[in-house]
Motif scaffolding. Structure first.
Motif, PDB file in Angstrom:
ATOM      1  N   LEU A   1     -13.329  -4.983   1.928  1.00  0.00           N
ATOM      2  CA  LEU A   1     -13.168  -6.104   2.669  1.00  0.00           C
ATOM      3  C   LEU A   1     -11.963  -6.877   2.206  1.00  0.00           C
ATOM      4  O   LEU A   1     -11.051  -7.305   3.002  1.00  0.00           O
ATOM      5  CB  LEU A   1     -14.358  -6.868   2.368  1.00  0.00           C
ATOM      6  N   PHE A   2     -11.664  -7.056   0.752  1.00  0.00           N
ATOM      7  CA  PHE A   2     -10.726  -7.455   0.093  1.00  0.00           C
ATOM      8  C   PHE A   2      -9.409  -7.047   0.874  1.00  0.00           C
ATOM      9  O   PHE A   2      -8.662  -7.806   1.359  1.00  0.00           O
ATOM     10  CB  PHE A   2     -10.708  -7.612  -1.355  1.00  0.00           C
ATOM     11  N   ASN A   3      -9.243  -5.827   0.688  1.00  0.00           N
ATOM     12  CA  ASN A   3      -8.127  -5.211   1.121  1.00  0.00           C
ATOM     13  C   ASN A   3      -7.647  -5.223   2.402  1.00  0.00           C
ATOM     14  O   ASN A   3      -6.593  -5.420   3.077  1.00  0.00           O
ATOM     15  CB  ASN A   3      -7.920  -3.704   0.739  1.00  0.00           C
ATOM     16  N   ASN A   4      -8.870  -5.418   3.346  1.00  0.00           N
ATOM     17  CA  ASN A   4      -8.620  -5.403   4.968  1.00  0.00           C
ATOM     18  C   ASN A   4      -8.489  -6.963   5.350  1.00  0.00           C
ATOM     19  O   ASN A   4      -8.035  -7.257   6.361  1.00  0.00           O
ATOM     20  CB  ASN A   4      -9.859  -4.746   5.549  1.00  0.00           C
ATOM     21  N   ASN A   5      -8.830  -7.982   4.525  1.00  0.00           N
ATOM     22  CA  ASN A   5      -8.844  -9.282   4.845  1.00  0.00           C
ATOM     23  C   ASN A   5      -8.432 -10.217   4.087  1.00  0.00           C
ATOM     24  O   ASN A   5      -7.659 -11.262   4.566  1.00  0.00           O
ATOM     25  CB  ASN A   5     -10.441  -9.773   5.210  1.00  0.00           C
ATOM     26  N   CYS A   6      -8.330  -9.958   2.674  1.00  0.00           N
ATOM     27  CA  CYS A   6      -7.732 -11.100   1.882  1.00  0.00           C
ATOM     28  C   CYS A   6      -6.363 -10.738   1.219  1.00  0.00           C
ATOM     29  O   CYS A   6      -5.844 -11.747   0.749  1.00  0.00           O
ATOM     30  CB  CYS A   6      -8.675 -11.126   0.638  1.00  0.00           C
ATOM     31  N   ALA A   7      -5.893  -9.421   1.089  1.00  0.00           N
ATOM     32  CA  ALA A   7      -4.863  -9.067   0.615  1.00  0.00           C
ATOM     33  C   ALA A   7      -3.570  -9.531   1.178  1.00  0.00           C
ATOM     34  O   ALA A   7      -2.512  -9.606   0.535  1.00  0.00           O
ATOM     35  CB  ALA A   7      -4.861  -7.289   0.446  1.00  0.00           C
ATOM     36  N   SER A   8      -3.485  -9.955   2.252  1.00  0.00           N
ATOM     37  CA  SER A   8      -2.270 -10.499   3.137  1.00  0.00           C
ATOM     38  C   SER A   8      -2.038 -11.802   2.110  1.00  0.00           C
ATOM     39  O   SER A   8      -0.742 -11.948   2.142  1.00  0.00           O
ATOM     40  CB  SER A   8      -2.399 -10.959   4.315  1.00  0.00           C
ATOM     41  N   CYS A   9      -2.987 -12.597   1.731  1.00  0.00           N
ATOM     42  CA  CYS A   9      -2.580 -13.677   0.921  1.00  0.00           C
ATOM     43  C   CYS A   9      -2.872 -13.310  -0.544  1.00  0.00           C
ATOM     44  O   CYS A   9      -2.232 -14.331  -1.386  1.00  0.00           O
ATOM     45  CB  CYS A   9      -3.225 -14.866   1.261  1.00  0.00           C
ATOM     46  N   HIS A  10      -3.709 -12.451  -1.049  1.00  0.00           N
ATOM     47  CA  HIS A  10      -3.890 -12.313  -2.316  1.00  0.00           C
ATOM     48  C   HIS A  10      -3.519 -10.963  -2.893  1.00  0.00           C
ATOM     49  O   HIS A  10      -4.228 -10.306  -3.861  1.00  0.00           O
ATOM     50  CB  HIS A  10      -5.562 -12.567  -2.443  1.00  0.00           C
TER      51      HIS A  10
ATOM     52  N   LYS B   1      -2.188 -20.746  -8.215  1.00  0.00           N
ATOM     53  CA  LYS B   1      -3.631 -20.424  -8.360  1.00  0.00           C
ATOM     54  C   LYS B   1      -4.107 -19.005  -7.988  1.00  0.00           C
ATOM     55  O   LYS B   1      -4.427 -18.756  -7.056  1.00  0.00           O
ATOM     56  CB  LYS B   1      -4.331 -21.500  -7.327  1.00  0.00           C
ATOM     57  N   THR B   2      -3.730 -18.223  -8.807  1.00  0.00           N
ATOM     58  CA  THR B   2      -3.956 -16.630  -8.608  1.00  0.00           C
ATOM     59  C   THR B   2      -5.328 -16.152  -8.816  1.00  0.00           C
ATOM     60  O   THR B   2      -6.088 -17.098  -9.081  1.00  0.00           O
ATOM     61  CB  THR B   2      -3.114 -15.755  -9.646  1.00  0.00           C
ATOM     62  N   LEU B   3      -5.604 -14.940  -8.737  1.00  0.00           N
ATOM     63  CA  LEU B   3      -7.156 -14.435  -8.861  1.00  0.00           C
ATOM     64  C   LEU B   3      -7.179 -13.911 -10.369  1.00  0.00           C
ATOM     65  O   LEU B   3      -8.043 -13.268 -10.729  1.00  0.00           O
ATOM     66  CB  LEU B   3      -7.547 -13.464  -7.672  1.00  0.00           C
ATOM     67  N   GLN B   4      -6.111 -14.202 -11.153  1.00  0.00           N
ATOM     68  CA  GLN B   4      -6.165 -13.668 -12.415  1.00  0.00           C
ATOM     69  C   GLN B   4      -7.247 -14.683 -13.262  1.00  0.00           C
ATOM     70  O   GLN B   4      -7.568 -15.700 -13.126  1.00  0.00           O
ATOM     71  CB  GLN B   4      -4.882 -14.233 -13.193  1.00  0.00           C
ATOM     72  N   GLU B   5      -7.910 -13.901 -14.101  1.00  0.00           N
ATOM     73  CA  GLU B   5      -9.050 -14.664 -15.044  1.00  0.00           C
ATOM     74  C   GLU B   5      -8.660 -16.127 -15.483  1.00  0.00           C
ATOM     75  O   GLU B   5      -9.064 -16.972 -15.295  1.00  0.00           O
ATOM     76  CB  GLU B   5      -9.595 -14.013 -16.116  1.00  0.00           C
TER      77      GLU B   5
ATOM     78  N   GLN C   1     -19.019 -14.133 -10.803  1.00  0.00           N
ATOM     79  CA  GLN C   1     -19.125 -14.149  -9.321  1.00  0.00           C
ATOM     80  C   GLN C   1     -19.713 -15.491  -8.738  1.00  0.00           C
ATOM     81  O   GLN C   1     -19.419 -15.942  -7.531  1.00  0.00           O
ATOM     82  CB  GLN C   1     -19.960 -13.050  -9.032  1.00  0.00           C
ATOM     83  N   ALA C   2     -20.844 -16.062  -9.211  1.00  0.00           N
ATOM     84  CA  ALA C   2     -21.584 -17.139  -8.572  1.00  0.00           C
ATOM     85  C   ALA C   2     -20.442 -18.407  -8.302  1.00  0.00           C
ATOM     86  O   ALA C   2     -20.361 -19.173  -7.470  1.00  0.00           O
ATOM     87  CB  ALA C   2     -22.733 -17.620  -9.453  1.00  0.00           C
TER      88      ALA C   2
ATOM     89  N   ILE D   1     -13.864  -9.469  -6.808  1.00  0.00           N
ATOM     90  CA  ILE D   1     -12.623 -10.329  -7.232  1.00  0.00           C
ATOM     91  C   ILE D   1     -13.080 -10.709  -8.698  1.00  0.00           C
ATOM     92  O   ILE D   1     -12.088 -10.574  -9.503  1.00  0.00           O
ATOM     93  CB  ILE D   1     -12.528 -11.502  -6.566  1.00  0.00           C
ATOM     94  N   SER D   2     -14.299 -10.909  -9.076  1.00  0.00           N
ATOM     95  CA  SER D   2     -14.776 -11.175 -10.450  1.00  0.00           C
ATOM     96  C   SER D   2     -14.404  -9.954 -11.239  1.00  0.00           C
ATOM     97  O   SER D   2     -14.176 -10.113 -12.456  1.00  0.00           O
ATOM     98  CB  SER D   2     -16.371 -11.625 -10.483  1.00  0.00           C
TER      99      SER D   2
END
Length: 138
Positions: free
Chosen positions: A55-64, A75-79, A91-92, A129-130
């Motif tokens: 889902l991430f690769n098909n929907n979110c990867a264009s921005c992330h 504001k990356t997705l790095q920890e 995750q929560a 992502i988590s």
């Protein structure tokens, strides 16, 4: 009845009461069932990480792509950035952010029916992502 050594003499020992044997067995079975169930209980609120990756690769990867943020680079997705900006990379926390995010509510996700991620989809994506962030996998 069994024989037990008491000093230099042996004496006959009565068997334990039948109820205490059954109680001991039940206690052992209960302990085993709890231990066996713990991994399942711990993962009850976790999504499917493999499905989340798709889902991430098909929907979110264009921005992330690669955990980056093409719109807001700080504001990356790095920890470290997730902890700095959201307080946690679990995750929560990610799921709450995603569902509360005005920007994400407006987005159209092309690979899912109706263009909106379901609760299950969000659980899967935020678990992915988590996992990526906490495992330093980006």
């Amino acid at each position: 009845n069994t024989w037990q050594r008491n000093g230099s003499a042996f004496r006959k020992q009565a068997p334990p009461p039948r109820g205490s044997v059954i109680a001991s067995l039940l206690s052992i079975l209960l302990t085993i069932s709890i231990v066996v169930s713990l991994p399942f209980l711990a993962s009850a609120n976790e999504g499917n990480i493999s499905q989340g990756a798709i889902l991430f690769n098909n929907n979110c990867a264009s921005c992330h792509r690669g955990g980056e943020n093409m719109i807001q680079p700080a504001k990356t997705l790095q920890e470290k950035d997730l902890v700095k900006n959201l307080g946690s990379a679990d995750q929560a926390t990610l799921q709450k952010f995603f569902t509360d995010s005005f920007v994400h509510k407006l987005l159209n996700f092309p690979s899912v029916p109706g263009g909106k991620l379901s609760e299950s989809n969000i659980l899967d994506v935020t678990s992915y992502i988590s996992d990526q962030a906490l495992g330093n996998k980006w």
